[in-house]
Design an enzyme around this catalytic site. Sequence first.
Site, PDB file in Angstrom:
ATOM      1  N   ASP A  56       0.866  -1.179   0.000  1.00 38.15           N
ATOM      2  CA  ASP A  56       0.000   0.000   0.000  1.00 38.15           C
ATOM      3  C   ASP A  56       0.907   1.235   0.000  1.00 38.15           C
ATOM      4  O   ASP A  56       2.135   1.111  -0.148  1.00 38.15           O
ATOM      5  CB  ASP A  56      -1.008  -0.042   1.164  1.00 38.15           C
ATOM      6  N   CYS A  86       3.261  -3.055   4.103  1.00 39.04           N
ATOM      7  CA  CYS A  86       2.432  -1.897   4.451  1.00 39.04           C
ATOM      8  C   CYS A  86       3.141  -1.164   5.584  1.00 39.04           C
ATOM      9  O   CYS A  86       4.318  -1.422   5.831  1.00 39.04           O
ATOM     10  CB  CYS A  86       0.997  -2.309   4.799  1.00 39.04           C
ATOM     11  N   THR A 112       2.881  -1.254   8.903  1.00 36.09           N
ATOM     12  CA  THR A 112       3.318  -2.158   9.978  1.00 36.09           C
ATOM     13  C   THR A 112       3.537  -3.591   9.515  1.00 36.09           C
ATOM     14  O   THR A 112       4.156  -4.381  10.233  1.00 36.09           O
ATOM     15  CB  THR A 112       2.253  -2.213  11.086  1.00 36.09           C
ATOM     16  N   GLY A 113       2.955  -3.960   8.384  1.00 34.37           N
ATOM     17  CA  GLY A 113       2.956  -5.357   7.937  1.00 34.37           C
ATOM     18  C   GLY A 113       1.789  -6.144   8.514  1.00 34.37           C
ATOM     19  O   GLY A 113       1.509  -7.263   8.065  1.00 34.37           O
ATOM     20  N   HIS A 172      10.595 -23.570   9.729  1.00 31.97           N
ATOM     21  CA  HIS A 172       9.583 -24.241  10.548  1.00 31.97           C
ATOM     22  C   HIS A 172       8.167 -24.115   9.995  1.00 31.97           C
ATOM     23  O   HIS A 172       7.369 -25.037  10.142  1.00 31.97           O
ATOM     24  CB  HIS A 172       9.594 -23.677  11.981  1.00 31.97           C
ATOM     25  N   HIS A 227       8.067 -30.603  11.189  1.00 27.58           N
ATOM     26  CA  HIS A 227       7.361 -29.363  10.868  1.00 27.58           C
ATOM     27  C   HIS A 227       6.286 -29.592   9.805  1.00 27.58           C
ATOM     28  O   HIS A 227       5.252 -28.929   9.811  1.00 27.58           O
ATOM     29  CB  HIS A 227       8.349 -28.299  10.403  1.00 27.58           C
TER      30      HIS A 227
HETATM   31  C1  RB5 Z   1      -1.851   2.847   6.416  1.00 28.08           C
HETATM   32  O1  RB5 Z   1      -1.838   4.079   7.051  1.00 28.08           O
HETATM   33  C2  RB5 Z   1      -1.572   1.730   7.414  1.00 28.08           C
HETATM   34  O2  RB5 Z   1      -2.678   1.547   8.233  1.00 28.08           O
HETATM   35  C3  RB5 Z   1      -1.212   0.454   6.684  1.00 28.08           C
HETATM   36  O3  RB5 Z   1      -0.094   0.685   5.893  1.00 28.08           O
HETATM   37  C4  RB5 Z   1      -0.864  -0.737   7.544  1.00 28.08           C
HETATM   38  O4  RB5 Z   1       0.077  -0.414   8.505  1.00 28.08           O
HETATM   39  C5  RB5 Z   1      -1.996  -1.497   8.076  1.00 28.08           C
HETATM   40  O5  RB5 Z   1      -1.839  -2.530   8.741  1.00 28.08           O
END
Ligand code: RB5
Length: 142
Positions: A8, A65, A67-68, A98, A133
Site C-alpha cells: 500500500d 504496508c 506495519t505489515g 519451521h 514441521h
Molecule cells: C496505512 O496508514 C496503514 O494503516 C497500513 O499501511 C498498515 O500499517 C496497516 O496494517
Amino acid sequence: MKIAIGADHGGFQMKEMLKEFVCSLGHEVDDTGCFSMDSVDYPGYAKTVSEKVQNRLCASGILICGTGIGMSLVANRFSAVRAALCHDEYTARLSREHNDANILCLGARVIGYGVAQGIVKTWLETDFAGGRHQKRIDQFSD
Ligand code: RB5
C-alpha cells in the site's frame, strides 16, 4: 523464482527498493502495485498477491504496508497461504524452516531498508526443514 510483490502507500517506497534488490538476487518480480504514494486500501493488494501464490502463478510473495500487520491478516485468510510478518532475520529464517511461509510481510514504518534487505535475502535463501514441521503444517487444514 517468480516473486509477487505488493504494497500500500505505506510500503510503496520500500517495495520499489526491494523490487530491485530481489531482481539482483536473480529472481523475477511480479509487481502488483500500488504504484504511487497516494493513499490506498491494503486489503486489495494483499488479496492480489495471495491469489497469485495460492494459484501457483508465483512461487512466493512479499507484502509491505506501514506495519505489515494489515497485509498479514488479509493474506492469512487464503487457505494455501502461510504469511509471516518478520522484523528480523531470525524470524525470517524460522518462518521458512519451521512454518514454510510462502508470503513475507514487512512493516516499512517499523524497519529500515538495510534490515529489510537482510530479511528478504534470508527468507528467499532458506528452505523448509520438513520432518516434524511438515506434520504441523498438515494440521492447518484439519
Ligand atoms: C496505512 O496508514 C496503514 O494503516 C497500513 O499501511 C498498515 O500499517 C496497516 O496494517
